[in-house]
Design an enzyme around this catalytic site. Structure first.
Site, PDB file in Angstrom:
ATOM      1  N   LEU A   2      -6.299  -2.730  -3.509  1.00 44.01           N
ATOM      2  CA  LEU A   2      -5.125  -3.143  -4.268  1.00 44.01           C
ATOM      3  C   LEU A   2      -4.920  -4.647  -4.204  1.00 44.01           C
ATOM      4  O   LEU A   2      -5.252  -5.294  -3.214  1.00 44.01           O
ATOM      5  CB  LEU A   2      -3.872  -2.449  -3.728  1.00 44.01           C
ATOM      6  CG  LEU A   2      -3.956  -0.929  -3.528  1.00 44.01           C
ATOM      7  CD1 LEU A   2      -2.659  -0.412  -2.930  1.00 44.01           C
ATOM      8  CD2 LEU A   2      -4.275  -0.235  -4.843  1.00 44.01           C
ATOM      9  N   GLU A  22      -8.017   1.405   0.535  1.00 45.42           N
ATOM     10  CA  GLU A  22      -7.297   0.967  -0.654  1.00 45.42           C
ATOM     11  C   GLU A  22      -7.948  -0.304  -1.187  1.00 45.42           C
ATOM     12  O   GLU A  22      -8.508  -1.092  -0.438  1.00 45.42           O
ATOM     13  CB  GLU A  22      -5.813   0.755  -0.356  1.00 45.42           C
ATOM     14  CG  GLU A  22      -5.487  -0.137   0.842  1.00 45.42           C
ATOM     15  CD  GLU A  22      -5.537  -1.609   0.537  1.00 45.42           C
ATOM     16  OE1 GLU A  22      -5.538  -1.952  -0.661  1.00 45.42           O
ATOM     17  OE2 GLU A  22      -5.571  -2.418   1.475  1.00 45.42           O
ATOM     18  N   GLU A  33      -2.063  -7.802  -4.416  1.00 49.94           N
ATOM     19  CA  GLU A  33      -0.640  -8.086  -4.284  1.00 49.94           C
ATOM     20  C   GLU A  33      -0.029  -8.292  -5.661  1.00 49.94           C
ATOM     21  O   GLU A  33      -0.621  -8.944  -6.514  1.00 49.94           O
ATOM     22  CB  GLU A  33      -0.439  -9.358  -3.444  1.00 49.94           C
ATOM     23  CG  GLU A  33      -0.682  -9.156  -1.964  1.00 49.94           C
ATOM     24  CD  GLU A  33      -0.411 -10.431  -1.177  1.00 49.94           C
ATOM     25  OE1 GLU A  33       0.145 -11.384  -1.764  1.00 49.94           O
ATOM     26  OE2 GLU A  33      -0.776 -10.476   0.007  1.00 49.94           O
ATOM     27  N   TYR A  91      -2.899 -11.677   3.097  1.00 54.14           N
ATOM     28  CA  TYR A  91      -2.855 -10.714   4.202  1.00 54.14           C
ATOM     29  C   TYR A  91      -4.202 -10.051   4.458  1.00 54.14           C
ATOM     30  O   TYR A  91      -4.471  -9.608   5.563  1.00 54.14           O
ATOM     31  CB  TYR A  91      -1.793  -9.649   3.900  1.00 54.14           C
ATOM     32  CG  TYR A  91      -1.573  -8.661   5.024  1.00 54.14           C
ATOM     33  CD1 TYR A  91      -1.117  -9.096   6.262  1.00 54.14           C
ATOM     34  CD2 TYR A  91      -1.835  -7.314   4.849  1.00 54.14           C
ATOM     35  CE1 TYR A  91      -0.917  -8.206   7.306  1.00 54.14           C
ATOM     36  CE2 TYR A  91      -1.635  -6.408   5.875  1.00 54.14           C
ATOM     37  CZ  TYR A  91      -1.181  -6.860   7.110  1.00 54.14           C
ATOM     38  OH  TYR A  91      -0.996  -5.972   8.133  1.00 54.14           O
ATOM     39  N   CYS A  92      -5.077  -9.985   3.458  1.00 54.18           N
ATOM     40  CA  CYS A  92      -6.276  -9.151   3.587  1.00 54.18           C
ATOM     41  C   CYS A  92      -7.558  -9.907   3.926  1.00 54.18           C
ATOM     42  O   CYS A  92      -8.196  -9.634   4.938  1.00 54.18           O
ATOM     43  CB  CYS A  92      -6.488  -8.337   2.314  1.00 54.18           C
ATOM     44  SG  CYS A  92      -5.177  -7.131   1.998  1.00 54.18           S
ATOM     45  N   ASP A 140      10.179   4.197   6.637  1.00 54.84           N
ATOM     46  CA  ASP A 140      10.077   2.820   7.105  1.00 54.84           C
ATOM     47  C   ASP A 140      11.063   2.614   8.246  1.00 54.84           C
ATOM     48  O   ASP A 140      11.930   3.465   8.501  1.00 54.84           O
ATOM     49  CB  ASP A 140      10.365   1.829   5.962  1.00 54.84           C
ATOM     50  CG  ASP A 140       9.643   0.491   6.166  1.00 54.84           C
ATOM     51  OD1 ASP A 140       8.696   0.205   5.419  1.00 54.84           O
ATOM     52  OD2 ASP A 140      10.010  -0.257   7.096  1.00 54.84           O
ATOM     53  N   LYS A 161     -14.570  -0.816   2.721  1.00 53.99           N
ATOM     54  CA  LYS A 161     -13.391  -1.677   2.589  1.00 53.99           C
ATOM     55  C   LYS A 161     -13.672  -3.091   3.095  1.00 53.99           C
ATOM     56  O   LYS A 161     -13.403  -4.082   2.403  1.00 53.99           O
ATOM     57  CB  LYS A 161     -12.217  -1.057   3.357  1.00 53.99           C
ATOM     58  CG  LYS A 161     -10.998  -1.948   3.483  1.00 53.99           C
ATOM     59  CD  LYS A 161     -10.386  -2.299   2.155  1.00 53.99           C
ATOM     60  CE  LYS A 161      -9.126  -3.143   2.358  1.00 53.99           C
ATOM     61  NZ  LYS A 161      -8.499  -3.525   1.089  1.00 53.99           N
ATOM     62  N   ASN A 165     -14.118  -6.581   0.699  1.00 58.41           N
ATOM     63  CA  ASN A 165     -13.254  -7.747   0.810  1.00 58.41           C
ATOM     64  C   ASN A 165     -14.018  -8.983   1.283  1.00 58.41           C
ATOM     65  O   ASN A 165     -13.711 -10.105   0.874  1.00 58.41           O
ATOM     66  CB  ASN A 165     -12.079  -7.456   1.749  1.00 58.41           C
ATOM     67  CG  ASN A 165     -10.889  -6.892   0.995  1.00 58.41           C
ATOM     68  OD1 ASN A 165     -10.944  -6.682  -0.212  1.00 58.41           O
ATOM     69  ND2 ASN A 165      -9.808  -6.622   1.700  1.00 58.41           N
ATOM     70  N   THR A 222      -5.998  -0.749   6.527  1.00 52.54           N
ATOM     71  CA  THR A 222      -7.334  -1.286   6.777  1.00 52.54           C
ATOM     72  C   THR A 222      -7.578  -1.312   8.280  1.00 52.54           C
ATOM     73  O   THR A 222      -6.744  -1.794   9.048  1.00 52.54           O
ATOM     74  CB  THR A 222      -7.462  -2.697   6.187  1.00 52.54           C
ATOM     75  OG1 THR A 222      -7.169  -2.638   4.790  1.00 52.54           O
ATOM     76  CG2 THR A 222      -8.866  -3.233   6.369  1.00 52.54           C
ATOM     77  N   VAL A 227       0.836  -1.207   0.000  1.00 51.01           N
ATOM     78  CA  VAL A 227       0.000   0.000   0.000  1.00 51.01           C
ATOM     79  C   VAL A 227       0.866   1.251   0.000  1.00 51.01           C
ATOM     80  O   VAL A 227       0.730   2.124  -0.859  1.00 51.01           O
ATOM     81  CB  VAL A 227      -0.952   0.011   1.213  1.00 51.01           C
ATOM     82  CG1 VAL A 227      -1.763   1.305   1.241  1.00 51.01           C
ATOM     83  CG2 VAL A 227      -1.887  -1.195   1.179  1.00 51.01           C
ATOM     84  N   LYS A 234      -8.181 -11.593   7.565  1.00 47.20           N
ATOM     85  CA  LYS A 234      -8.312 -10.668   8.689  1.00 47.20           C
ATOM     86  C   LYS A 234      -9.501  -9.726   8.510  1.00 47.20           C
ATOM     87  O   LYS A 234     -10.161  -9.355   9.488  1.00 47.20           O
ATOM     88  CB  LYS A 234      -7.018  -9.879   8.919  1.00 47.20           C
ATOM     89  CG  LYS A 234      -6.659  -8.830   7.893  1.00 47.20           C
ATOM     90  CD  LYS A 234      -5.273  -8.248   8.178  1.00 47.20           C
ATOM     91  CE  LYS A 234      -4.898  -7.153   7.191  1.00 47.20           C
ATOM     92  NZ  LYS A 234      -5.504  -5.860   7.484  1.00 47.20           N
ATOM     93  N   ASP A 235      -9.802  -9.364   7.279  1.00 47.44           N
ATOM     94  CA  ASP A 235     -10.905  -8.425   7.054  1.00 47.44           C
ATOM     95  C   ASP A 235     -12.258  -9.073   7.330  1.00 47.44           C
ATOM     96  O   ASP A 235     -13.165  -8.429   7.878  1.00 47.44           O
ATOM     97  CB  ASP A 235     -10.864  -7.887   5.620  1.00 47.44           C
ATOM     98  CG  ASP A 235      -9.689  -6.948   5.393  1.00 47.44           C
ATOM     99  OD1 ASP A 235      -8.918  -6.725   6.347  1.00 47.44           O
ATOM    100  OD2 ASP A 235      -9.522  -6.444   4.267  1.00 47.44           O
ATOM    101  N   ASN A 278     -13.822 -16.619 -10.009  1.00 46.12           N
ATOM    102  CA  ASN A 278     -14.585 -17.848  -9.805  1.00 46.12           C
ATOM    103  C   ASN A 278     -13.707 -19.094  -9.898  1.00 46.12           C
ATOM    104  O   ASN A 278     -14.191 -20.177 -10.218  1.00 46.12           O
ATOM    105  CB  ASN A 278     -15.723 -17.947 -10.823  1.00 46.12           C
ATOM    106  CG  ASN A 278     -15.228 -17.902 -12.267  1.00 46.12           C
ATOM    107  OD1 ASN A 278     -14.022 -17.910 -12.517  1.00 46.12           O
ATOM    108  ND2 ASN A 278     -16.159 -17.851 -13.210  1.00 46.12           N
ATOM    109  N   ASN A 279     -12.409 -18.950  -9.646  1.00 43.23           N
ATOM    110  CA  ASN A 279     -11.481 -20.067  -9.779  1.00 43.23           C
ATOM    111  C   ASN A 279     -11.380 -20.827  -8.461  1.00 43.23           C
ATOM    112  O   ASN A 279     -10.976 -20.269  -7.449  1.00 43.23           O
ATOM    113  CB  ASN A 279     -10.098 -19.538 -10.177  1.00 43.23           C
ATOM    114  CG  ASN A 279      -9.162 -20.663 -10.557  1.00 43.23           C
ATOM    115  OD1 ASN A 279      -9.563 -21.627 -11.180  1.00 43.23           O
ATOM    116  ND2 ASN A 279      -7.903 -20.535 -10.161  1.00 43.23           N
TER     117      ASN A 279
END
Length: 365
Positions: free
Chosen positions: A155, A153, A157, A287-288, A29, A232, A236, A118, A11, A291-292, A278-279
């Site tokens: 986005l 966001e 990966e 990561y998202c 960072d 958000k 997700n 997030t 992000v 937890k979301d 749909n795979n």
């Protein structure tokens, strides 16, 4: 415009790269190796567009370990700090965000801060309550305004910069009053310390993102911070729903000896459903989504729901099924039973395997 970005993950680094096309950007960072790579115009993460833009584009971007110096003169500060899900608290761990806010307020309280991480629904408004007394009582903050916005966001990966260059939408949330007695404390805090120019700042930030994008005619939405946070998590969780739905379809097909792809193709040709996302897989991971979905379920406390819990449960069921199928195949082997794993990463062209679904299969095996 001078902009600082806190955090150089997918992000943060994609936003920093996008904005550095037309602005002076400092990326912050805590890992020296990442800072050194960025300053050598090399990406510390695997992302084709970030790698290309750092190497080939003329960007006004440099990285530093010194957050205090980076934030001191910035007009906008984008917060892209990690927010890992804490299973003990049943909530995101947001302390890295507040560490950045505390540092910004100590050196540049006039700056406009935009959270990109997030976060739980209602978190940004809770920060207005948390910091209200500081702005009302601390001499260095007295008379100033708390300039805090939230912009979710969307986005992927390994395609983070691409998704910023061609965004599906831009959403910025700013402080707004919400009716209801349960919001009295938050509304009082927002009235006391929010900036009357908050909506204008939201529009300015959206224009900065739009300026760096290649896509034209981008849908831009402005709303309350709490609504933006909800967008958000609900977005997700819907993606997790689609993954779980087609995984359960695939499980059914395998158990009944049917052609899964034929069924999926027939279902997807309905324009209301679509032939995308749909795979069948090992389950959603990364990561998202894990937890979301869990955070949204936690936010549903006191609210009737069935689907959110079922999505989370379905993902575990899928992993159980895959592991059981592998074990059934292994039963025919008399000795030297070895299982090979093709890759750990969640997605092609990604070097990130944090919480990838295959790890759940490996642990079960």
């Amino acid at each position: 415009m001078k902009i600082a970005v806190a955090g150089t993950g997918y992000v943060g680094l994609s936003i920093a790269t996008l904005l550095a096309q037309h602005n002076e950007v400092v990326a912050v960072d805590v890992i020296p190796e990442k800072v050194d790579l960025i300053n050598q115009k090399k990406s510390p993460i695997q992302d084709e567009y970030i790698e290309k833009y750092l190497a080939e584009k003329k960007l006004n971007l440099y990285a530093t370990l010194d957050g205090k110096e980076a934030y001191r003169d910035a007009e906008f500060i984008v917060i892209a700090a990690p927010t890992n899900y804490d299973p003990q608290k049943n909530f995101f761990d947001t302390h890295h965000i507040e560490d950045v806010i505390d540092l910004v307020l100590s050196v540049n309280p006039e700056a406009v801060m935009v959270i990109k991480s997030t976060i739980p629904v209602g978190y940004t408004r809770s920060l207005y309550v948390k910091y209200a007394l500081q702005f009302l009582c601390k001499p260095e903050l007295k008379g100033k305004k708390f300039n805090l916005l939230f912009s979710p966001e969307f986005l992927r990966e390994s395609k983070a910069l691409y998704d910023n260059l061609y965004p599906s939408r831009i959403i910025v949330g700013y402080p707004k009053i919400i009716d209801g007695n349960e919001y009295t404390e938050e509304n009082i805090a927002i009235n006391a310390i929010s900036n009357p120019k908050a909506e204008q700042y939201a529009k300015t930030f959206a224009s900065l993102l739009q300026q760096g994008a290649i896509k034209e005619n981008i849908d831009i939405l402005f709303m309350g911070m709490k609504e933006a946070e909800a967008v958000k998590l609900f977005a997700n969780t819907y993606l997790a729903l689609r993954v779980s739905y087609f995984n359960e379809l695939d499980t059914y097909a395998e158990m009944k000896g049917l052609d899964s792809q034929a069924i999926i193709q027939g279902v997807g040709l309905d324009p209301r459903i679509g032939n995308h996302y749909n795979n069948p897989s090992f389950g959603y991971g990364g990561y998202c989504l894990p937890k979301d979905t869990k955070q949204l379920k936690a936010n549903y406390k006191g609210v009737p729901e069935d689907i959110i819990s079922a999505i989370i449960s379905s993902n575990e069921t899928r992993k159980d099924f895959i592991a059981e199928q592998v074990c059934n195949l292994l039963e025919s082997c008399q000795s030297n039973r070895v299982v090979g794993v093709y890759r750990l990463t969640m997605k092609a062209n990604s070097d990130n395997f944090r919480q990838s679904a295959i790890q759940g299969i490996i642990s079960r095996l």
